[in-house]
Design an enzyme around this catalytic site. Structure first.
Site, short mmCIF file in Angstrom:
data_model
loop_
_atom_site.label_atom_id
_atom_site.label_comp_id
_atom_site.label_asym_id
_atom_site.label_seq_id
_atom_site.Cartn_x
_atom_site.Cartn_y
_atom_site.Cartn_z
N CYS A 10 0.86 -1.19 0.00
CA CYS A 10 0.00 0.00 0.00
C CYS A 10 0.90 1.24 0.00
O CYS A 10 2.09 1.13 -0.31
CB CYS A 10 -0.98 -0.01 1.17
SG CYS A 10 -0.23 -0.02 2.81
N ARG A 16 -3.23 -0.56 5.55
CA ARG A 16 -3.87 -1.66 4.82
C ARG A 16 -2.99 -2.89 4.62
O ARG A 16 -3.39 -4.01 4.99
CB ARG A 16 -4.35 -1.16 3.44
CG ARG A 16 -5.48 -0.16 3.53
CD ARG A 16 -5.69 0.58 2.22
NE ARG A 16 -4.54 1.43 1.89
CZ ARG A 16 -4.37 2.07 0.74
NH1 ARG A 16 -5.29 1.94 -0.19
NH2 ARG A 16 -3.32 2.85 0.56
N ASP A 120 -8.43 3.81 1.26
CA ASP A 120 -7.34 4.19 2.16
C ASP A 120 -7.93 4.73 3.46
O ASP A 120 -8.44 5.84 3.50
CB ASP A 120 -6.48 5.26 1.48
CG ASP A 120 -5.20 5.50 2.23
OD1 ASP A 120 -5.13 5.11 3.43
OD2 ASP A 120 -4.26 6.04 1.64
P1 4NP Z 1 -1.72 2.88 4.01
O1 4NP Z 1 -2.35 4.23 4.55
O2 4NP Z 1 -1.22 3.16 2.62
O3 4NP Z 1 -2.86 1.92 4.02
O4 4NP Z 1 -0.61 2.50 4.98
C1 4NP Z 1 -1.68 5.47 4.55
C2 4NP Z 1 -0.78 5.76 5.55
C3 4NP Z 1 -0.16 7.00 5.59
C4 4NP Z 1 -0.42 7.92 4.58
C5 4NP Z 1 -1.31 7.61 3.57
C6 4NP Z 1 -1.93 6.37 3.56
N1 4NP Z 1 0.18 9.19 4.62
O5 4NP Z 1 -0.19 10.06 3.78
O6 4NP Z 1 1.07 9.43 5.44
#
Ligand code: 4NP
Length: 157
Positions: A10, A16, A120
């Site tokens: 991800c 995720r 997300d």
């Molecule tokens: P992930 O979620 O891709 O599911 O781990 C996110 C975690 C952090 C960020 C974006 C999505 N961020 O912008 O820092």
């Protein structure tokens, strides 16, 4: 025989893909499958961090412990190492292809989700989003592992 290797990816590797790794690891352990699982982020924004607290909590509610995982970014060394590279959304998939990965699937290609993105949850206001996301990831990962178990050819799942 070599184990099959799965990489879940991800953006941050804190919400995720850690859930996907945890659910898959749980199935692999309980069924003693010859499958290795790992996860990574297309960004290095959260490198070294544990999964976000909502993900740890929803996983724990479902008897999956992801608290000890640490975020890491994808690396050139990952290319060619995994039989299945599974992205959470279309942006991740594009970023993986641009980085040099081949045969990248989306988790939503499994479990009857018709290729839908795993939303997300980092940008969701509360915990409810994580419950939905957990359910989607859990359903799709179970289907993916079932398909991998029954496939003889890694390019066909
Ligand atoms: P992930 O979620 O891709 O599911 O781990 C996110 C975690 C952090 C960020 C974006 C999505 N961020 O912008 O820092």
């Amino acid at each position: 025989m070599e184990p099959k290797r799965i990489l879940f990816v991800c953006l941050g590797n804190i919400c995720r893909s850690p859930i996907a790794e945890g659910v898959a690891q749980d199935i692999v352990n309980s069924q003693a499958l010859s499958i290795e699982v790992d996860s990574a982020g297309t960004s290095n924004w959260h490198e070294g961090e544990h999964p976000c607290s909502h993900s740890v909590k929803i996983a724990k509610h479902n008897n999956v412990d992801i608290s000890k995982q640490r975020s890491r970014p994808i690396s050139k060394k990952d290319i060619g190492k995994f039989d299945y590279v599974i992205s959470m959304d279309e942006q991740n998939r594009q970023d993986l292809i641009d980085f040099g990965f081949e045969n990248v699937y989306k988790l939503g290609d499994f479990g009857g989700f018709n290729g839908k993105d795993v939303p997300d949850p980092y940008f969701f206001p509360g915990f409810e989003g994580f419950e939905k996301v957990f359910h989607m990831i859990d359903t799709a990962v179970k289907d993916l592992i079932q398909k991998i178990k029954h496939s003889t050819n890694t390019s066909e799942i």
